[in-house]
Design a protein around this motif. Sequence first.
Motif, PDB file in Angstrom:
ATOM      1  N   UNK A   1      -0.538   0.500   8.965  1.00 51.86           N
ATOM      2  CA  UNK A   1      -0.327   1.906   8.638  1.00 51.86           C
ATOM      3  C   UNK A   1      -1.575   2.578   8.116  1.00 51.86           C
ATOM      4  N   UNK A   2      -1.433   3.851   7.835  1.00 51.07           N
ATOM      5  CA  UNK A   2      -2.532   4.682   7.342  1.00 51.07           C
ATOM      6  C   UNK A   2      -1.983   5.618   6.271  1.00 51.07           C
ATOM      7  N   UNK A   3      -2.720   5.731   5.172  1.00 48.26           N
ATOM      8  CA  UNK A   3      -2.338   6.642   4.092  1.00 48.26           C
ATOM      9  C   UNK A   3      -3.535   7.510   3.759  1.00 48.26           C
ATOM     10  N   UNK A   4      -3.307   8.798   3.707  1.00 51.78           N
ATOM     11  CA  UNK A   4      -4.351   9.747   3.322  1.00 51.78           C
ATOM     12  C   UNK A   4      -4.019  10.333   1.948  1.00 51.78           C
ATOM     13  N   UNK A   5      -4.880  10.052   0.965  1.00 58.67           N
ATOM     14  CA  UNK A   5      -4.744  10.636  -0.373  1.00 58.67           C
ATOM     15  C   UNK A   5      -5.742  11.783  -0.491  1.00 58.67           C
ATOM     16  N   UNK A   6      -5.256  12.985  -0.745  1.00 51.95           N
ATOM     17  CA  UNK A   6      -6.147  14.150  -0.735  1.00 51.95           C
ATOM     18  C   UNK A   6      -6.760  14.439  -2.107  1.00 51.95           C
TER      19      UNK A   6
ATOM     20  N   UNK B   1       0.811  -1.214   0.000  1.00 48.73           N
ATOM     21  CA  UNK B   1       0.000   0.000   0.000  1.00 48.73           C
ATOM     22  C   UNK B   1       0.845   1.266   0.000  1.00 48.73           C
ATOM     23  N   UNK B   2       2.059   1.171   0.539  1.00 50.23           N
ATOM     24  CA  UNK B   2       2.898   2.361   0.554  1.00 50.23           C
ATOM     25  C   UNK B   2       3.349   2.781  -0.841  1.00 50.23           C
TER      26      UNK B   2
ATOM     27  N   UNK C   1       1.521   7.300   7.882  1.00 47.33           N
ATOM     28  CA  UNK C   1       2.476   6.759   8.839  1.00 47.33           C
ATOM     29  C   UNK C   1       2.302   5.249   8.890  1.00 47.33           C
ATOM     30  N   UNK C   2       3.339   4.539   9.360  1.00 46.02           N
ATOM     31  CA  UNK C   2       3.271   3.087   9.451  1.00 46.02           C
ATOM     32  C   UNK C   2       4.106   2.608  10.627  1.00 46.02           C
ATOM     33  N   UNK C   3       3.697   1.470  11.177  1.00 45.57           N
ATOM     34  CA  UNK C   3       4.416   0.797  12.248  1.00 45.57           C
ATOM     35  C   UNK C   3       4.747  -0.618  11.804  1.00 45.57           C
ATOM     36  N   UNK C   4       5.920  -1.119  12.234  1.00 46.98           N
ATOM     37  CA  UNK C   4       6.292  -2.500  11.950  1.00 46.98           C
ATOM     38  C   UNK C   4       6.920  -3.111  13.198  1.00 46.98           C
TER      39      UNK C   4
ATOM     40  N   UNK D   1      -8.881   7.583   2.435  1.00 46.51           N
ATOM     41  CA  UNK D   1      -8.026   7.223   3.552  1.00 46.51           C
ATOM     42  C   UNK D   1      -7.949   5.710   3.618  1.00 46.51           C
ATOM     43  N   UNK D   2      -6.744   5.171   3.683  1.00 42.76           N
ATOM     44  CA  UNK D   2      -6.557   3.720   3.623  1.00 42.76           C
ATOM     45  C   UNK D   2      -5.820   3.241   4.862  1.00 42.76           C
ATOM     46  N   UNK D   3      -6.434   2.276   5.553  1.00 40.03           N
ATOM     47  CA  UNK D   3      -5.767   1.594   6.658  1.00 40.03           C
ATOM     48  C   UNK D   3      -5.336   0.220   6.166  1.00 40.03           C
ATOM     49  N   UNK D   4      -4.093  -0.163   6.439  1.00 36.60           N
ATOM     50  CA  UNK D   4      -3.625  -1.465   5.988  1.00 36.60           C
ATOM     51  C   UNK D   4      -2.885  -2.175   7.104  1.00 36.60           C
TER      52      UNK D   4
END
Length: 759
Positions: A586-591, A533-534, A570-573, A609-612
Amino acid sequence: MVFVRSLLLLLVAAALGGCSSRSETVPAPPPPPPCVPTHGGDCVSAAQFGAMAEELATEYAEDPHFQNQWGLDSINAQTAYANLNLLLGPDAEPGAGVTIGFVDSGIDVEHPAFAGKSIHFEPLLGAEPETGEERASHGTAVASIAAGSRFDREAAVHGVAWGADVAMWSIPLGSGGGLYEPITLEELGNSDAGFAYIFNTAFAWRDAGNRLDILNLSIGYDGLIEHYGAEDLRAALPEMVAALAQAGADEKTILVWAAANAHGDRCEAGVVGCVNGRVNATSTSITAGLPAYFPELRGHSVAAVALNPHDQALSSFSNRCGIAADYCIAAPGFDVRFAWFGPHQGEVVRGYGTGGGTSFAAPMVAGGLAIMKQLFRDQLSSEELVSRLFATADSSGIYADRETYGHGRMDLGAATSPVGVLEVPLGTALATRAHASLGSTGLRLGAAFGDGLAAAFDGDELMALDDYGAPFWYEMGDFAATTDGPSMSARLRTFLGPGTGGLTAGGGSGGMPGAMGTTAGIVRMPTAAGNGHLALAEGAVQVGATEVGGLSATAFTTGPWRPAMPATGAALAWRPRALPVGLRAGWISERETMLGSLGTGAFGGLSAGTAFFGFDGGMDFAGWTLAAHGEFGVVNPVATGGLIQEITPLATSTFAVHASRGFARAGSLGFSVSQPLRVENGWAALTAPSARTKAGEVLYRSFRADLAPGERQLDLAAQWNRALPLGELRLGAVWSHWPGHRAALGAQAAALAGWRWVF
């Protein structure tokens, strides 16, 4: 300092069952340029459509039967025919489905000019059947100019709208010509009831469920409209004017009048308009000019003056438009060929003849209106058709003289082509109001959608309106462009990149910090093997931190570096060293985009907004290193200001499985199976303008489109690397099944070879 040099020695790419694409997975490129869908299913640019229309028009213009009627070229009929063929199909006959009526002397239904045509014939007021023995049939000639059939005969001509049907009401007609004697008000009053009966009979036939779209009236009285007063004419012709007004009709029949042929006729001194014994016909006849006095006749009445073929100026005999200029147009009316039914060398002949008169200019106009009505799917009112006919006429040069030519020379090609900027109506009930430019309308789908949405559009139309509210239809699917997945340039970047994995390397949502401490850099994805997703934030600036327990975090933003497709997240691993499996989220916001998809114009704006969340792991087995990773996402999309009314949350997935092994003297070998990011389920609700009523109301069609692709892309890759004294030799191959998750593309294969060295 270390310098890396990569040399590509060989690249061979083959497409199996389809054609390959060179577009990147992310970000999505801008929307496709506007195109015009043809009946054959192709979507071509406006320039291409113009070239195709010009080619077809040339074919029509070179046809001998077309050339037999010079007036067809004068009114640019060939372009109208080309527009019809391109938009409605090669078998579309001009005027098909439209009925042109005539009040005239009658018609010879046996003439080959009307072969295969539906004809309604009704004699009125004691009209006698025409035998062709004493004089040629005026009605046969007039009807053939408007709607004569197209058939193979050397001397034949076809009508302007040869596919139209015919209705004929025959009445007794005088011979015309001779000394000009303007009709008196008393004589007009005496004819009022008779003419009202004729028109009411024709309209009653229409109201009984029959089509009567246009009524050609190549008849009239001696007398110029400007020489009579409005009140006097209303008093003399109350029933006729009321009949022509068609009050209460759901749709008024368009009336096309011959302007008359009085100019230059002999006249006696003292007759109004008589100059030196000849008529100076500065206006149309009484009947053709009635709209100048009576508002209830405006909008559905047209007067036609006659042009000659020599300089395409007004014919010497033709009346001018004069005070009826606002309701008048010019069309060919001299040396016009028509179907002949009459005497010739002592015999009755069915053939073709040539003559002149505004009687023959009027059916040119009537035929043109029939084609316009057909092209616009009968969605323009009579008033709009007439207004468009006038607005698109050629008013340049000599035709700028309104007193003579009214609105100018009829241009049927312009009348059947878009005028001004095409716009898509959004959320409005009126065809006079539109919002989004068709030229800016597009939907560029990210690779995760494959052909799902484009396939859902198959067969659906999008209606756009030109400056006059006329509808033109376009295939919605042609505005949705798909992305095919990783491009060859992306594969090469990975193939010759650092490390030994190459095409078979892992990735997922890579780019996470890999060492304890803080890091900064650019988000880069291993595009060849299962983007995570990143990848939606490709090229973003990131900062990260890692702690000793295996927990790492990163934050990223595209900032000003990618203004068209901004993304932040942002993302955590978490990957403890003692465990073979790690987790990430993580979470990605596409505006401005949705999974890399970009909408413009009528498709409005998209954001998401995508949570993965995902996993990765690996193990060693029998000398091989095995690894796998996968991700799943939930997308919350938002659509604003366009055709898309609602989008449900979307589920997404991506995965890859890898195996690699090193050999002591033979280098290393790796294999992988991967699936790029894909939408698994979700749908969108759309409301698209599909038609309009004659009252100008826009009609919309609502439907639901499945967003999941019809196919699933799977990539199989293999790579062999061999270290040598002066660098590293790399050989690789990739085979993709359904690239871009699209059914339209077959399997694709590529073989690569390269040399990489560091110094």
